[in-house]
Design a protein around this motif. Structure first.
Motif, short mmCIF file in Angstrom:
data_model
loop_
_atom_site.label_atom_id
_atom_site.label_comp_id
_atom_site.label_asym_id
_atom_site.label_seq_id
_atom_site.Cartn_x
_atom_site.Cartn_y
_atom_site.Cartn_z
N GLU A 35 0.87 -1.19 0.00
CA GLU A 35 0.00 0.00 0.00
C GLU A 35 0.90 1.23 0.00
OE1 GLU A 35 -3.65 1.92 -0.07
OE2 GLU A 35 -3.44 -0.25 0.06
N THR A 36 0.58 2.18 -0.86
CA THR A 36 1.34 3.43 -0.93
C THR A 36 0.44 4.58 -0.53
OG1 THR A 36 2.73 2.53 -2.69
CG2 THR A 36 2.71 4.92 -2.46
N SER A 37 0.98 5.50 0.23
CA SER A 37 0.21 6.67 0.68
C SER A 37 -0.28 7.46 -0.52
CB SER A 37 1.06 7.55 1.59
OG SER A 37 2.20 8.03 0.89
N SER A 38 -1.32 8.25 -0.31
CA SER A 38 -1.95 9.00 -1.39
C SER A 38 -0.98 9.95 -2.09
CB SER A 38 -3.16 9.77 -0.86
OG SER A 38 -2.76 10.64 0.19
N ASP A 39 0.03 10.44 -1.36
CA ASP A 39 1.00 11.34 -1.98
C ASP A 39 2.23 10.61 -2.50
OD1 ASP A 39 2.35 10.67 0.31
OD2 ASP A 39 2.62 12.71 1.02
N GLY A 40 2.28 9.29 -2.33
CA GLY A 40 3.37 8.49 -2.86
C GLY A 40 4.65 8.48 -2.05
N THR A 41 4.64 9.05 -0.86
CA THR A 41 5.88 9.16 -0.09
C THR A 41 6.16 7.96 0.81
OG1 THR A 41 4.75 10.36 1.68
CG2 THR A 41 5.84 11.69 -0.03
N ILE A 42 5.13 7.21 1.17
CA ILE A 42 5.30 6.09 2.10
C ILE A 42 4.70 4.84 1.45
CG2 ILE A 42 4.64 5.14 4.35
CD1 ILE A 42 4.46 8.03 5.38
N THR A 43 5.47 3.76 1.49
CA THR A 43 4.98 2.47 1.01
C THR A 43 5.15 1.46 2.12
OG1 THR A 43 5.54 3.00 -1.28
CG2 THR A 43 5.22 0.68 -0.75
N VAL A 44 4.07 0.73 2.39
CA VAL A 44 4.04 -0.27 3.46
C VAL A 44 3.71 -1.62 2.82
CG1 VAL A 44 2.79 -1.00 5.53
CG2 VAL A 44 3.26 1.41 5.16
N GLU A 45 4.39 -2.65 3.30
CA GLU A 45 4.11 -4.01 2.85
C GLU A 45 3.79 -4.86 4.07
OE1 GLU A 45 6.51 -6.24 -0.37
OE2 GLU A 45 7.27 -6.97 1.56
N VAL A 46 2.70 -5.64 3.98
CA VAL A 46 2.30 -6.52 5.07
C VAL A 46 1.99 -7.91 4.53
CG1 VAL A 46 1.38 -4.63 6.49
CG2 VAL A 46 -0.15 -5.89 4.96
N ASP A 47 2.07 -8.90 5.41
CA ASP A 47 1.73 -10.27 5.04
C ASP A 47 0.27 -10.55 5.38
OD1 ASP A 47 1.62 -10.81 7.80
OD2 ASP A 47 3.51 -11.93 7.81
N GLY A 48 -0.14 -11.79 5.25
CA GLY A 48 -1.52 -12.19 5.48
C GLY A 48 -1.98 -12.07 6.91
N ASN A 49 -1.04 -11.91 7.84
CA ASN A 49 -1.38 -11.67 9.24
C ASN A 49 -1.37 -10.18 9.57
OD1 ASN A 49 -1.62 -14.43 10.00
ND2 ASN A 49 0.61 -14.57 9.93
N ALA A 50 -1.21 -9.35 8.55
CA ALA A 50 -1.09 -7.90 8.68
C ALA A 50 0.18 -7.49 9.41
CB ALA A 50 -2.33 -7.30 9.34
N ALA A 51 1.18 -8.37 9.41
CA ALA A 51 2.47 -8.05 10.02
C ALA A 51 3.32 -7.29 9.00
CB ALA A 51 3.19 -9.31 10.46
N LEU A 52 3.98 -6.26 9.46
CA LEU A 52 4.82 -5.43 8.61
C LEU A 52 6.00 -6.24 8.08
CD1 LEU A 52 5.26 -2.48 7.63
CD2 LEU A 52 6.74 -2.18 9.62
N THR A 53 6.16 -6.25 6.75
CA THR A 53 7.28 -6.96 6.13
C THR A 53 8.17 -6.02 5.32
OG1 THR A 53 5.95 -7.52 4.19
CG2 THR A 53 6.02 -9.15 5.98
N GLY A 54 7.70 -4.81 5.09
CA GLY A 54 8.49 -3.84 4.33
C GLY A 54 7.98 -2.44 4.55
N LEU A 55 8.92 -1.49 4.49
CA LEU A 55 8.57 -0.09 4.69
C LEU A 55 9.58 0.75 3.93
CD1 LEU A 55 6.77 1.94 6.27
CD2 LEU A 55 8.40 1.74 8.16
N SER A 56 9.08 1.65 3.09
CA SER A 56 9.99 2.53 2.36
C SER A 56 9.40 3.93 2.26
CB SER A 56 10.30 1.96 0.98
OG SER A 56 9.12 1.88 0.20
N PHE A 57 10.32 4.89 2.08
CA PHE A 57 9.94 6.30 2.03
C PHE A 57 10.64 6.97 0.85
CE2 PHE A 57 10.61 5.02 6.51
CZ PHE A 57 9.31 5.06 6.94
N THR A 58 10.04 8.03 0.37
CA THR A 58 10.73 8.88 -0.61
C THR A 58 11.30 10.08 0.14
OG1 THR A 58 8.82 10.28 -1.14
CG2 THR A 58 9.07 8.22 -2.41
N GLY A 59 12.12 10.84 -0.54
CA GLY A 59 12.71 12.03 0.08
C GLY A 59 11.69 13.07 0.50
N GLY A 60 10.46 12.96 -0.02
CA GLY A 60 9.42 13.93 0.32
C GLY A 60 9.06 13.96 1.79
N ILE A 61 9.35 12.90 2.53
CA ILE A 61 9.00 12.89 3.95
C ILE A 61 9.83 13.89 4.74
CG2 ILE A 61 8.19 10.51 3.92
CD1 ILE A 61 10.83 9.85 5.51
N SER A 62 10.94 14.34 4.18
CA SER A 62 11.78 15.30 4.92
C SER A 62 11.07 16.63 5.14
CB SER A 62 13.11 15.53 4.19
OG SER A 62 12.88 16.12 2.92
#
Length: 101
Positions: A35-62
């Motif tokens: 799932e990516t945030s509406s502005d594209g700055t945050i991407t979250v990845e979860v498994d079937g248990n809704a456990a976080l498996t990945g997290l990434s950010f763009t420079g826009g979060i600064s």
């Protein structure tokens, strides 16, 4: 209720159920939601248990305030978790409906 006529029929029936359980297990383990945030700055990845498996950010979060970052991160993670659990629930519902036939 189905009456088993022979031992071969019973073995075949149990084998089909084992295969179905194995398929369900593999499908549940195969759930991976991104799932990516509406502005594209945050991407979250979860498994079937809704456990976080990945997290990434763009420079826009600064340019975010801590409050905005937290809000957007939580919203994005919540959306990913909801999608994962919905998919998981659908697989289980399908399995259960097939089991009652």
């Amino acid at each position: 209720m189905h009456v088993v006529e022979t031992m071969d029929e019973l073995i075949a029936r149990v084998q089909r159920q084992v295969y179905r359980l194995t398929d369900l297990h593999e499908a549940l383990n195969g759930i991976l939601i991104t799932e990516t945030s509406s502005d594209g700055t945050i991407t979250v990845e979860v498994d079937g248990n809704a456990a976080l498996t990945g997290l990434s950010f763009t420079g826009g979060i600064s340019e975010f305030t801590p409050e905005k970052f937290e809000k957007l991160l939580v919203e994005t993670a919540r959306a990913a978790a909801h999608r994962a659990l919905t998919e998981r629930g659908g697989l289980i519902d399908d399995f259960n409906s097939e089991s009652t036939r």
